[in-house]
Design a protein around this motif. Structure first.
Motif, PDB file in Angstrom:
ATOM      1  N   ALA A 271      -0.212  -5.336   2.338  1.00  0.00           N
ATOM      2  CA  ALA A 271      -0.083  -4.306   3.371  1.00  0.00           C
ATOM      3  C   ALA A 271      -0.197  -2.908   2.761  1.00  0.00           C
ATOM      4  O   ALA A 271      -0.848  -2.015   3.326  1.00  0.00           O
ATOM      5  CB  ALA A 271       1.243  -4.465   4.106  1.00  0.00           C
ATOM      6  N   VAL A 272       0.420  -2.703   1.605  1.00  0.00           N
ATOM      7  CA  VAL A 272       0.361  -1.402   0.932  1.00  0.00           C
ATOM      8  C   VAL A 272      -1.073  -1.052   0.555  1.00  0.00           C
ATOM      9  O   VAL A 272      -1.548   0.071   0.792  1.00  0.00           O
ATOM     10  CB  VAL A 272       1.266  -1.426  -0.322  1.00  0.00           C
ATOM     11  N   LEU A 273      -1.797  -2.013  -0.038  1.00  0.00           N
ATOM     12  CA  LEU A 273      -3.182  -1.774  -0.446  1.00  0.00           C
ATOM     13  C   LEU A 273      -4.058  -1.432   0.759  1.00  0.00           C
ATOM     14  O   LEU A 273      -4.871  -0.508   0.712  1.00  0.00           O
ATOM     15  CB  LEU A 273      -3.734  -3.013  -1.161  1.00  0.00           C
ATOM     16  N   CYS A 274      -3.886  -2.195   1.833  1.00  0.00           N
ATOM     17  CA  CYS A 274      -4.719  -1.987   3.014  1.00  0.00           C
ATOM     18  C   CYS A 274      -4.396  -0.664   3.699  1.00  0.00           C
ATOM     19  O   CYS A 274      -5.300   0.079   4.100  1.00  0.00           O
ATOM     20  CB  CYS A 274      -4.541  -3.143   3.995  1.00  0.00           C
ATOM     21  N   LYS A 275      -3.112  -0.353   3.843  1.00  0.00           N
ATOM     22  CA  LYS A 275      -2.739   0.884   4.514  1.00  0.00           C
ATOM     23  C   LYS A 275      -3.214   2.102   3.717  1.00  0.00           C
ATOM     24  O   LYS A 275      -3.700   3.092   4.293  1.00  0.00           O
ATOM     25  CB  LYS A 275      -1.220   0.942   4.713  1.00  0.00           C
ATOM     26  N   SER A 276      -3.106   2.037   2.388  1.00  0.00           N
ATOM     27  CA  SER A 276      -3.543   3.175   1.571  1.00  0.00           C
ATOM     28  C   SER A 276      -5.051   3.374   1.651  1.00  0.00           C
ATOM     29  O   SER A 276      -5.552   4.489   1.448  1.00  0.00           O
ATOM     30  CB  SER A 276      -3.126   2.968   0.111  1.00  0.00           C
ATOM     31  N   ARG A 311       4.307  -0.177  11.371  1.00  0.00           N
ATOM     32  CA  ARG A 311       5.379   0.770  11.028  1.00  0.00           C
ATOM     33  C   ARG A 311       5.142   1.463   9.686  1.00  0.00           C
ATOM     34  O   ARG A 311       5.653   2.549   9.450  1.00  0.00           O
ATOM     35  CB  ARG A 311       6.729   0.045  10.986  1.00  0.00           C
ATOM     36  N   LEU A 312       4.390   0.832   8.793  1.00  0.00           N
ATOM     37  CA  LEU A 312       4.156   1.388   7.464  1.00  0.00           C
ATOM     38  C   LEU A 312       3.265   2.631   7.562  1.00  0.00           C
ATOM     39  O   LEU A 312       2.164   2.567   8.101  1.00  0.00           O
ATOM     40  CB  LEU A 312       3.490   0.336   6.577  1.00  0.00           C
ATOM     41  N   SER A 313       3.736   3.743   7.042  1.00  0.00           N
ATOM     42  CA  SER A 313       2.931   4.967   7.089  1.00  0.00           C
ATOM     43  C   SER A 313       2.020   5.034   5.871  1.00  0.00           C
ATOM     44  O   SER A 313       2.280   4.413   4.833  1.00  0.00           O
ATOM     45  CB  SER A 313       3.832   6.197   7.112  1.00  0.00           C
ATOM     46  N   ALA A 314       0.950   5.821   5.995  1.00  0.00           N
ATOM     47  CA  ALA A 314       0.029   5.988   4.876  1.00  0.00           C
ATOM     48  C   ALA A 314       0.729   6.633   3.685  1.00  0.00           C
ATOM     49  O   ALA A 314       0.483   6.270   2.533  1.00  0.00           O
ATOM     50  CB  ALA A 314      -1.172   6.823   5.310  1.00  0.00           C
ATOM     51  N   LEU A 318       0.989   5.054  -0.075  1.00  0.00           N
ATOM     52  CA  LEU A 318       0.493   5.728  -1.272  1.00  0.00           C
ATOM     53  C   LEU A 318       1.587   5.849  -2.331  1.00  0.00           C
ATOM     54  O   LEU A 318       1.315   5.692  -3.530  1.00  0.00           O
ATOM     55  CB  LEU A 318      -0.043   7.111  -0.907  1.00  0.00           C
ATOM     56  N   ARG A 319       2.811   6.106  -1.905  1.00  0.00           N
ATOM     57  CA  ARG A 319       3.915   6.162  -2.871  1.00  0.00           C
ATOM     58  C   ARG A 319       4.135   4.802  -3.522  1.00  0.00           C
ATOM     59  O   ARG A 319       4.334   4.695  -4.742  1.00  0.00           O
ATOM     60  CB  ARG A 319       5.199   6.639  -2.181  1.00  0.00           C
ATOM     61  N   ALA A 320       4.102   3.744  -2.709  1.00  0.00           N
ATOM     62  CA  ALA A 320       4.274   2.394  -3.244  1.00  0.00           C
ATOM     63  C   ALA A 320       3.137   2.030  -4.191  1.00  0.00           C
ATOM     64  O   ALA A 320       3.348   1.388  -5.224  1.00  0.00           O
ATOM     65  CB  ALA A 320       4.358   1.381  -2.102  1.00  0.00           C
ATOM     66  N   LEU A 321       1.917   2.460  -3.851  1.00  0.00           N
ATOM     67  CA  LEU A 321       0.766   2.175  -4.700  1.00  0.00           C
ATOM     68  C   LEU A 321       0.900   2.876  -6.046  1.00  0.00           C
ATOM     69  O   LEU A 321       0.533   2.311  -7.092  1.00  0.00           O
ATOM     70  CB  LEU A 321      -0.520   2.608  -3.992  1.00  0.00           C
ATOM     71  N   ASP A 322       1.430   4.083  -6.059  1.00  0.00           N
ATOM     72  CA  ASP A 322       1.674   4.788  -7.321  1.00  0.00           C
ATOM     73  C   ASP A 322       2.622   3.994  -8.212  1.00  0.00           C
ATOM     74  O   ASP A 322       2.437   3.920  -9.436  1.00  0.00           O
ATOM     75  CB  ASP A 322       2.261   6.181  -7.058  1.00  0.00           C
ATOM     76  N   LEU A 323       3.646   3.394  -7.613  1.00  0.00           N
ATOM     77  CA  LEU A 323       4.594   2.577  -8.382  1.00  0.00           C
ATOM     78  C   LEU A 323       3.905   1.344  -8.958  1.00  0.00           C
ATOM     79  O   LEU A 323       4.162   0.954 -10.103  1.00  0.00           O
ATOM     80  CB  LEU A 323       5.773   2.164  -7.497  1.00  0.00           C
ATOM     81  N   VAL A 324       3.028   0.712  -8.163  1.00  0.00           N
ATOM     82  CA  VAL A 324       2.293  -0.456  -8.649  1.00  0.00           C
ATOM     83  C   VAL A 324       1.419  -0.064  -9.841  1.00  0.00           C
ATOM     84  O   VAL A 324       1.373  -0.770 -10.860  1.00  0.00           O
ATOM     85  CB  VAL A 324       1.417  -1.059  -7.532  1.00  0.00           C
ATOM     86  N   ARG A 325       0.721   1.065  -9.747  1.00  0.00           N
ATOM     87  CA  ARG A 325      -0.123   1.533 -10.858  1.00  0.00           C
ATOM     88  C   ARG A 325       0.714   1.801 -12.105  1.00  0.00           C
ATOM     89  O   ARG A 325       0.333   1.431 -13.218  1.00  0.00           O
ATOM     90  CB  ARG A 325      -0.860   2.810 -10.455  1.00  0.00           C
TER      91      ARG A 325
END
Length: 335
Positions: A271-276, A311-314, A318-325
């Motif tokens: 969901a994080v990848l798709c929303k970003s 419900r997940l905002s962009a 993006l913040r979650a994606l930064d943590l994954v990176r």
């Protein structure tokens, strides 16, 4: 152990066959480099007999297990490489059994989806990349070019440069490869020049060719179609590997990592990848449905996932994606 094998041999159910193959594979792996030609041939015969009889998810697990095994029988690995993508992917990406000649043969005959697995293999020789570039489309060329351990021949690089003249996304990928060092020790990175058309010049050391062409790709990338719209198109054909590649390219993460994130039981990171990437609610729902069907997940949670995605905002994505990176970079650093 003999009693266990005898018991399993008498169990002809699919799960019993799967346990028998797993146990025999344990024995084969434990032998290590002591495996001789006769044992290898016998194990290959057993795999050929048992593998088609076990559940598909067990076949997939077997392929993943044998993918990085240096003593795996050559005919078993080649058979898996030519099989459905779920079985072929791990051996095409990782198997040390496959020689350059094997990879060239496979690159010449395999279907498009399989070629993407080959394109991300590391390392990759010129003979293979030449075939991939010749057979592939723009997206496959971008995957080959992004693979920093894929060697590009002079002819292969020249073809990519020609193709990039009408493809801004490929041109940016080529430019980024050259800025980062090229990934080939026999090809001088091409130079972007504002004044000239495509031409060839001798390299300073006489050992390679410099390819120069008009500066079409400055430091600010040219506008390209939104990744979300491209994902919309490929999802309609259930091309999940290409979805993983598009998401990986957008997120600046390795393709194999994104593939694992998509397949894992917890769908939050999907969901994080798709929303970003700006993927629509409808496309995300389709992705979840395909994932459910392929991975054997219970479909009951699909509606809840759709609500979570809504419900997940962009910004949160993006913040979650930064943590994954960050976690990926930390995990990749040598101890």
């Amino acid at each position: 152990m003999f009693d266990q094998l005898t018991r399993l041999a008498q169990d002809r159910s699919p799960l019993g066959r799967a346990e028998l193959l797993s146990t025999i594979t344990d024995l084969f792996v434990s032998a290590g480099c002591r495996v001789d030609e006769g044992i290898c041939r016998l194990y290959s015969d057993i795999v050929g007999h048992l593998l088609p009889t076990i559940p598909y998810h067990e076949q997939s697990e077997f392929a993943a297990r044998i993918a990085d095994l240096p003593t795996a029988p050559h005919d078993v690995v080649m058979g898996l490489a030519r099989n459905e993508i779920a079985l072929a992917e791990p051996v095409l990406r990782y198997s040390p059994v496959l020689s350059e000649a094997d990879l060239s043969e496979l690159a010449s005959e395999l279907a498009r989806e399989h070629l993407f697995c080959l394109a991300s293999r590391q390392p990759l020789g010129e003979a293979v990349t030449d075939i991939l570039v010749a057979r592939g489309d723009s997206l496959l060329s971008r995957v080959v070019t992004s693979n920093t351990m894929a060697r590009l021949s002079t002819a292969g690089l020249a073809r990519l440069v020609r193709d990039a003249s009408g493809d801004a996304a490929l041109g940016e990928t080529l430019a980024r490869r050259c800025r980062d060092g090229g990934g080939s020790d026999n090809v001088v990175p091409f130079q972007l020049r504002p004044e000239g058309e495509t031409r060839r010049e001798p390299a300073p050391d006489g050992g390679a060719v410099v390819l120069s062409f008009a500066e079409r790709w400055p430091s600010t990338p040219a506008p390209v179609p939104a990744v979300a719209s491209v994902i919309d198109a490929v999802v309609s054909d259930e091309r999940m590997l290409e979805v993983a590649m598009l998401l990986a390219d957008h997120a600046s993460l390795p393709v194999d990592l994104v593939s694992r994130l998509i397949a894992r039981a917890d769908p939050t990171l999907l969901a994080v990848l798709c929303k970003s990437a700006g993927v629509s609610r409808e496309t995300f729902a389709r992705l979840v449905t395909i994932r459910t069907e392929r991975c054997g997940r219970p479909p009951a949670q699909n509606a809840e996932l759709a609500r979570l995605y809504e419900r997940l905002s962009a910004a949160e994505a993006l913040r979650a994606l930064d943590l994954v990176r960050d976690r990926h970079v930390q995990g990749a650093r040598p101890a």
